[in-house]
Design a protein around this motif. Structure first.
Motif, PDB file in Angstrom:
ATOM      1  N   LEU A  23       3.120  -2.346  -9.807  1.00  0.00           N
ATOM      2  CA  LEU A  23       1.658  -2.277  -9.725  1.00  0.00           C
ATOM      3  C   LEU A  23       1.007  -2.814 -10.990  1.00  0.00           C
ATOM      4  O   LEU A  23      -0.049  -3.447 -10.928  1.00  0.00           O
ATOM      5  CB  LEU A  23       1.207  -0.851  -9.414  1.00  0.00           C
ATOM      6  CG  LEU A  23       1.667  -0.299  -8.064  1.00  0.00           C
ATOM      7  CD1 LEU A  23       1.152   1.118  -7.857  1.00  0.00           C
ATOM      8  CD2 LEU A  23       1.255  -1.203  -6.913  1.00  0.00           C
ATOM      9  N   ASN A  70       0.827  -1.209   0.000  1.00  0.00           N
ATOM     10  CA  ASN A  70       0.000   0.000   0.000  1.00  0.00           C
ATOM     11  C   ASN A  70       0.858   1.254   0.000  1.00  0.00           C
ATOM     12  O   ASN A  70       0.422   2.302  -0.478  1.00  0.00           O
ATOM     13  CB  ASN A  70      -0.957   0.005   1.193  1.00  0.00           C
ATOM     14  CG  ASN A  70      -2.075  -0.991   0.994  1.00  0.00           C
ATOM     15  OD1 ASN A  70      -2.572  -1.171  -0.114  1.00  0.00           O
ATOM     16  ND2 ASN A  70      -2.476  -1.636   2.063  1.00  0.00           N
ATOM     17  N   LYS A 130       2.596   6.693  -5.179  1.00  0.00           N
ATOM     18  CA  LYS A 130       2.165   7.047  -6.533  1.00  0.00           C
ATOM     19  C   LYS A 130       1.141   8.181  -6.512  1.00  0.00           C
ATOM     20  O   LYS A 130       1.180   9.077  -7.360  1.00  0.00           O
ATOM     21  CB  LYS A 130       1.600   5.804  -7.228  1.00  0.00           C
ATOM     22  CG  LYS A 130       1.309   6.028  -8.680  1.00  0.00           C
ATOM     23  CD  LYS A 130       0.977   4.750  -9.394  1.00  0.00           C
ATOM     24  CE  LYS A 130       0.656   5.063 -10.846  1.00  0.00           C
ATOM     25  NZ  LYS A 130       0.541   3.901 -11.661  1.00  0.00           N
ATOM     26  N   GLU A 131       0.240   8.168  -5.550  1.00  0.00           N
ATOM     27  CA  GLU A 131      -0.754   9.243  -5.444  1.00  0.00           C
ATOM     28  C   GLU A 131      -0.106  10.573  -5.068  1.00  0.00           C
ATOM     29  O   GLU A 131      -0.490  11.614  -5.601  1.00  0.00           O
ATOM     30  CB  GLU A 131      -1.835   8.885  -4.420  1.00  0.00           C
ATOM     31  CG  GLU A 131      -2.835   7.859  -4.920  1.00  0.00           C
ATOM     32  CD  GLU A 131      -3.660   8.338  -6.109  1.00  0.00           C
ATOM     33  OE1 GLU A 131      -4.278   9.421  -6.027  1.00  0.00           O
ATOM     34  OE2 GLU A 131      -3.679   7.627  -7.126  1.00  0.00           O
ATOM     35  N   LEU A 159      -7.161   8.754  -1.245  1.00  0.00           N
ATOM     36  CA  LEU A 159      -7.046   7.386  -0.730  1.00  0.00           C
ATOM     37  C   LEU A 159      -7.891   7.130   0.521  1.00  0.00           C
ATOM     38  O   LEU A 159      -8.003   5.996   0.965  1.00  0.00           O
ATOM     39  CB  LEU A 159      -5.578   7.080  -0.409  1.00  0.00           C
ATOM     40  CG  LEU A 159      -4.635   7.051  -1.613  1.00  0.00           C
ATOM     41  CD1 LEU A 159      -3.184   7.050  -1.152  1.00  0.00           C
ATOM     42  CD2 LEU A 159      -4.926   5.850  -2.495  1.00  0.00           C
ATOM     43  N   TYR A 179       1.169   2.417  -3.523  1.00  0.00           N
ATOM     44  CA  TYR A 179      -0.014   3.126  -4.007  1.00  0.00           C
ATOM     45  C   TYR A 179      -0.038   4.556  -3.459  1.00  0.00           C
ATOM     46  O   TYR A 179      -0.343   5.499  -4.181  1.00  0.00           O
ATOM     47  CB  TYR A 179      -1.296   2.398  -3.597  1.00  0.00           C
ATOM     48  CG  TYR A 179      -1.516   1.095  -4.322  1.00  0.00           C
ATOM     49  CD1 TYR A 179      -1.979   1.067  -5.628  1.00  0.00           C
ATOM     50  CD2 TYR A 179      -1.274  -0.122  -3.687  1.00  0.00           C
ATOM     51  CE1 TYR A 179      -2.187  -0.135  -6.297  1.00  0.00           C
ATOM     52  CE2 TYR A 179      -1.487  -1.321  -4.343  1.00  0.00           C
ATOM     53  CZ  TYR A 179      -1.942  -1.321  -5.643  1.00  0.00           C
ATOM     54  OH  TYR A 179      -2.144  -2.510  -6.291  1.00  0.00           O
TER      55      TYR A 179
END
Length: 94
Positions: free
Chosen positions: A72, A4, A10-11, A25, A7
């Motif tokens: 990913l 996680n 990346k955001e 998120l 993720y």
């Protein structure tokens, strides 16, 4: 390491903001900051620099983003492949 974190990283890279990444998120900004800090500790590099109101990737951050995208993408591919295989299982008879 928790996937996680990738993720989340990346955001942050996408939005240039820990706060905005957290909103997208569903995390508190402090949670986003902690996850990015853990990645920085893991790799012993800085991933972002502050530029005015935005966070921008360092060279190390850009390098990591390249690999995160690959990781990913492979996870998504594996999930799709395994889902397809599960739907195709069974016996074929003539």
């Amino acid at each position: 390491m928790d996937l996680n974190y990738f993720y989340t990283f990346k955001e942050v890279a996408k939005w240039g903001s820990f706060t905005r990444a957290g909103q997208e998120l569903g995390y508190a900004q402090s949670s986003v900051t902690t996850q990015v800090k853990k990645l920085e500790d893991q790799y012993k590099v800085r991933l972002f620099e502050r530029s005015g109101q935005k966070m921008v990737l360092t060279q190390s951050g850009e390098d990591l983003l390249f690999y995160v995208d690959k990781i990913l993408s492979l996870l998504k591919e594996a999930s799709e492949r395994l889902t397809d295989e599960r739907n195709l299982r069974g016996s074929i008879r003539k």
